[in-house]
Design a protein around this motif. Sequence first.
Motif, PDB file in Angstrom:
ATOM      1  N   VAL A 146     142.010  75.167  27.596  1.00  0.00           N
ATOM      2  CA  VAL A 146     141.889  74.975  26.149  1.00  0.00           C
ATOM      3  C   VAL A 146     143.101  75.307  25.618  1.00  0.00           C
ATOM      4  CG1 VAL A 146     139.440  75.659  25.995  1.00  0.00           C
ATOM      5  CG2 VAL A 146     141.037  77.359  25.785  1.00  0.00           C
ATOM      6  N   ARG A 147     143.319  74.618  24.213  1.00  0.00           N
ATOM      7  CA  ARG A 147     144.634  74.879  23.445  1.00  0.00           C
ATOM      8  C   ARG A 147     144.097  75.964  22.484  1.00  0.00           C
ATOM      9  NH1 ARG A 147     147.582  70.633  19.405  1.00  0.00           N
ATOM     10  NH2 ARG A 147     149.223  72.066  18.954  1.00  0.00           N
ATOM     11  N   HIS A 148     145.141  76.961  22.353  1.00  0.00           N
ATOM     12  CA  HIS A 148     144.686  78.068  21.111  1.00  0.00           C
ATOM     13  C   HIS A 148     144.498  77.339  19.823  1.00  0.00           C
ATOM     14  CE1 HIS A 148     148.248  77.319  18.807  1.00  0.00           C
ATOM     15  NE2 HIS A 148     148.902  77.045  20.014  1.00  0.00           N
ATOM     16  N   ALA A 149     143.442  78.122  19.083  1.00  0.00           N
ATOM     17  CA  ALA A 149     143.342  77.505  17.640  1.00  0.00           C
ATOM     18  C   ALA A 149     144.294  77.665  16.775  1.00  0.00           C
ATOM     19  CB  ALA A 149     142.070  78.416  17.313  1.00  0.00           C
ATOM     20  N   LYS A 150     144.037  77.373  15.403  1.00  0.00           N
ATOM     21  CA  LYS A 150     145.034  77.232  14.418  1.00  0.00           C
ATOM     22  C   LYS A 150     145.832  78.654  14.259  1.00  0.00           C
ATOM     23  CE  LYS A 150     143.300  73.040  12.361  1.00  0.00           C
ATOM     24  NZ  LYS A 150     142.568  72.490  11.300  1.00  0.00           N
ATOM     25  N   ALA A 151     147.119  78.593  14.072  1.00  0.00           N
ATOM     26  CA  ALA A 151     147.825  79.776  13.519  1.00  0.00           C
ATOM     27  C   ALA A 151     148.713  79.896  12.530  1.00  0.00           C
ATOM     28  CB  ALA A 151     148.276  80.544  15.084  1.00  0.00           C
ATOM     29  N   GLY A 152     148.414  79.141  11.423  1.00  0.00           N
ATOM     30  CA  GLY A 152     149.199  78.954  10.512  1.00  0.00           C
ATOM     31  C   GLY A 152     150.536  77.900  10.807  1.00  0.00           C
ATOM     32  N   LYS A 153     151.287  77.928   9.911  1.00  0.00           N
ATOM     33  CA  LYS A 153     152.592  77.198  10.323  1.00  0.00           C
ATOM     34  C   LYS A 153     153.578  78.096  10.912  1.00  0.00           C
ATOM     35  CE  LYS A 153     151.459  73.944   6.573  1.00  0.00           C
ATOM     36  NZ  LYS A 153     151.782  73.208   5.498  1.00  0.00           N
ATOM     37  N   ARG A 154     154.481  77.584  11.804  1.00  0.00           N
ATOM     38  CA  ARG A 154     155.458  78.332  12.424  1.00  0.00           C
ATOM     39  C   ARG A 154     156.545  78.618  11.579  1.00  0.00           C
ATOM     40  NH1 ARG A 154     157.688  76.503  18.253  1.00  0.00           N
ATOM     41  NH2 ARG A 154     155.266  76.564  18.297  1.00  0.00           N
ATOM     42  N   LYS A 155     156.978  77.842  10.571  1.00  0.00           N
ATOM     43  CA  LYS A 155     158.131  77.922   9.575  1.00  0.00           C
ATOM     44  C   LYS A 155     157.830  79.060   8.515  1.00  0.00           C
ATOM     45  CE  LYS A 155     156.876  74.062   6.477  1.00  0.00           C
ATOM     46  NZ  LYS A 155     157.487  72.700   6.131  1.00  0.00           N
ATOM     47  N   GLU A 156     156.327  79.234   8.177  1.00  0.00           N
ATOM     48  CA  GLU A 156     156.153  80.189   7.246  1.00  0.00           C
ATOM     49  C   GLU A 156     155.814  81.549   7.946  1.00  0.00           C
ATOM     50  OE1 GLU A 156     152.569  78.712   5.402  1.00  0.00           O
ATOM     51  OE2 GLU A 156     153.628  76.968   4.440  1.00  0.00           O
ATOM     52  N   TRP A 157     156.117  81.792   9.227  1.00  0.00           N
ATOM     53  CA  TRP A 157     155.835  83.167   9.856  1.00  0.00           C
ATOM     54  C   TRP A 157     157.391  83.690  10.234  1.00  0.00           C
ATOM     55  CZ3 TRP A 157     152.937  86.866  11.137  1.00  0.00           C
ATOM     56  CH2 TRP A 157     153.145  87.591  12.157  1.00  0.00           C
ATOM     57  N   THR A 158     157.721  84.999   9.689  1.00  0.00           N
ATOM     58  CA  THR A 158     158.962  85.506   9.891  1.00  0.00           C
ATOM     59  C   THR A 158     159.229  86.257  10.881  1.00  0.00           C
ATOM     60  OG1 THR A 158     158.103  87.492   8.554  1.00  0.00           O
ATOM     61  CG2 THR A 158     158.875  85.524   7.202  1.00  0.00           C
ATOM     62  N   VAL A 238     138.172  80.166  32.504  1.00  0.00           N
ATOM     63  CA  VAL A 238     138.711  79.492  31.106  1.00  0.00           C
ATOM     64  C   VAL A 238     140.084  79.954  31.268  1.00  0.00           C
ATOM     65  CG1 VAL A 238     138.950  79.736  28.866  1.00  0.00           C
ATOM     66  CG2 VAL A 238     136.452  79.798  29.890  1.00  0.00           C
ATOM     67  N   VAL A 239     141.097  78.670  31.070  1.00  0.00           N
ATOM     68  CA  VAL A 239     142.657  78.862  30.771  1.00  0.00           C
ATOM     69  C   VAL A 239     142.991  78.616  29.285  1.00  0.00           C
ATOM     70  CG1 VAL A 239     144.812  78.229  31.730  1.00  0.00           C
ATOM     71  CG2 VAL A 239     142.749  78.639  33.598  1.00  0.00           C
ATOM     72  N   CYS A 240     143.816  79.444  28.725  1.00  0.00           N
ATOM     73  CA  CYS A 240     144.037  78.836  27.507  1.00  0.00           C
ATOM     74  C   CYS A 240     145.717  78.822  27.488  1.00  0.00           C
ATOM     75  CB  CYS A 240     143.957  80.161  26.398  1.00  0.00           C
ATOM     76  SG  CYS A 240     144.256  79.619  24.775  1.00  0.00           S
ATOM     77  N   SER A 241     146.359  77.472  26.917  1.00  0.00           N
ATOM     78  CA  SER A 241     147.562  77.296  27.069  1.00  0.00           C
ATOM     79  C   SER A 241     148.011  76.809  25.647  1.00  0.00           C
ATOM     80  CB  SER A 241     147.743  76.052  28.233  1.00  0.00           C
ATOM     81  OG  SER A 241     149.119  75.926  28.270  1.00  0.00           O
ATOM     82  N   GLN A 242     149.057  75.772  25.571  1.00  0.00           N
ATOM     83  CA  GLN A 242     149.560  75.508  24.506  1.00  0.00           C
ATOM     84  C   GLN A 242     149.868  73.879  24.512  1.00  0.00           C
ATOM     85  OE1 GLN A 242     152.818  78.827  24.641  1.00  0.00           O
ATOM     86  NE2 GLN A 242     152.479  78.517  22.336  1.00  0.00           N
ATOM     87  N   LYS A 265     144.134  71.470  18.241  1.00  0.00           N
ATOM     88  CA  LYS A 265     143.864  73.024  18.430  1.00  0.00           C
ATOM     89  C   LYS A 265     142.623  73.552  18.306  1.00  0.00           C
ATOM     90  CE  LYS A 265     148.430  73.863  16.326  1.00  0.00           C
ATOM     91  NZ  LYS A 265     149.185  74.372  15.056  1.00  0.00           N
ATOM     92  N   GLY A 266     142.283  74.423  19.256  1.00  0.00           N
ATOM     93  CA  GLY A 266     140.797  75.021  19.309  1.00  0.00           C
ATOM     94  C   GLY A 266     139.685  74.001  20.020  1.00  0.00           C
ATOM     95  N   SER A 267     140.386  73.051  20.918  1.00  0.00           N
ATOM     96  CA  SER A 267     139.562  72.387  21.908  1.00  0.00           C
ATOM     97  C   SER A 267     140.033  72.270  23.175  1.00  0.00           C
ATOM     98  CB  SER A 267     139.512  70.972  21.301  1.00  0.00           C
ATOM     99  OG  SER A 267     140.698  70.370  21.282  1.00  0.00           O
ATOM    100  N   GLY A 268     139.721  71.357  24.176  1.00  0.00           N
ATOM    101  CA  GLY A 268     140.078  71.514  25.477  1.00  0.00           C
ATOM    102  C   GLY A 268     139.388  70.387  26.253  1.00  0.00           C
ATOM    103  N   TRP A 269     139.592  70.717  27.546  1.00  0.00           N
ATOM    104  CA  TRP A 269     138.939  69.802  28.605  1.00  0.00           C
ATOM    105  C   TRP A 269     138.266  70.680  29.618  1.00  0.00           C
ATOM    106  CZ3 TRP A 269     140.331  64.765  28.278  1.00  0.00           C
ATOM    107  CH2 TRP A 269     141.325  64.336  27.353  1.00  0.00           C
ATOM    108  N   ILE A 270     137.007  70.126  29.923  1.00  0.00           N
ATOM    109  CA  ILE A 270     136.613  70.590  31.373  1.00  0.00           C
ATOM    110  C   ILE A 270     136.879  69.914  32.537  1.00  0.00           C
ATOM    111  CG2 ILE A 270     134.043  71.264  32.352  1.00  0.00           C
ATOM    112  CD1 ILE A 270     132.880  71.193  29.328  1.00  0.00           C
ATOM    113  N   LEU A 271     137.361  70.617  33.366  1.00  0.00           N
ATOM    114  CA  LEU A 271     138.004  69.950  34.715  1.00  0.00           C
ATOM    115  C   LEU A 271     137.026  70.655  35.675  1.00  0.00           C
ATOM    116  CD1 LEU A 271     141.470  71.084  34.056  1.00  0.00           C
ATOM    117  CD2 LEU A 271     140.692  68.924  33.381  1.00  0.00           C
ATOM    118  N   THR A 272     136.821  69.604  36.514  1.00  0.00           N
ATOM    119  CA  THR A 272     135.749  69.858  37.576  1.00  0.00           C
ATOM    120  C   THR A 272     136.402  69.675  38.966  1.00  0.00           C
ATOM    121  OG1 THR A 272     134.078  69.239  36.285  1.00  0.00           O
ATOM    122  CG2 THR A 272     133.493  69.324  38.475  1.00  0.00           C
TER     123      THR A 272
END
Length: 289
Positions: A146-158, A238-242, A265-272
């Motif tokens: 899975v990909r991580h869920a939303k975390a705002g905008k990178r440019k707005e994070w200090t 479960v593996v969470c990546s980017q 973001k916040g979705s993914g793949w089921i790998l069998t």
Amino acid sequence: MVEVSTVVRAAGGVVWRPARDGVEIVLVHRPRYDDWSLPKGKVDPGEHELAAAVREVHEETLVHGVPQARLPSIRYLTGAPGVEKTVEFWSMRALVWQDRPADDEIEEARWVPAGHAPALLSYAHDRGVVKAFLDLPPVTAVVALVRHAKAGKRKEWTGPDAARPLDPTGARDAEALSGLLRLLRPDRVVSATPLRCTQTVEPLGLPFDLDAAFDEGQSPGAAAGALRGVAARGGVSVVCSQGKLMPALLTALTGRTNVDFHTRKGSGWILTFSGDRILAWDPLRPLTV
């Protein structure tokens, strides 16, 4: 040609358990139609098809099924004018089961040797789904990437980017994603090191390991090797990546260059997996994403 005005969405499963001479699957007899079919039923409004498949299997058979791989979908005209039904099917491992008492909907839920099921099933479309199940090698591992869920905008994070947390929408989506992941009954969780990744898997309520191989900027080949290492342990992980790593990771893992592995973001793949062979890669997207 029949004009279709309404499409009814449904979901179900080919649910299996080990037997002395292979595996058995569960079929249901419906007295209303006097037929034998695979367990399935309508998707409720606002319900995810994977959740509907697990729920309907349990309602019709009293089996708690754990999805492992998507099987072919079917579509057919119902008896009502202009109404078509589409059914999404999953191969499911039976986790817990008990005898189901007869009622007006299901007269009997019967375990039969998988190879004997086509002779009992009333419909060709169900027999086709069972054939696809029989053609699958034994499943040894399932990995939800899975990909991580939303975390705002990178440019707005200090602060440091690795410390950027989920925003409120991301926290909501992580909860929705975890609800689907729980249907797979995971026993192992691995996360990339950024905070937004660990926060995405925290709603599962399971301990997790950190592995920088799944961090953005790492080698796709090395990440694919790390994921194969997770699968080699068996069970459900479960593996969470980017997002910038995952498409190349999945291409390296599957060898498929013609598949769009872009993952929201916040979705993914089921790998069998069957041993070191990857059998299927099925998208997993919560309704909120």
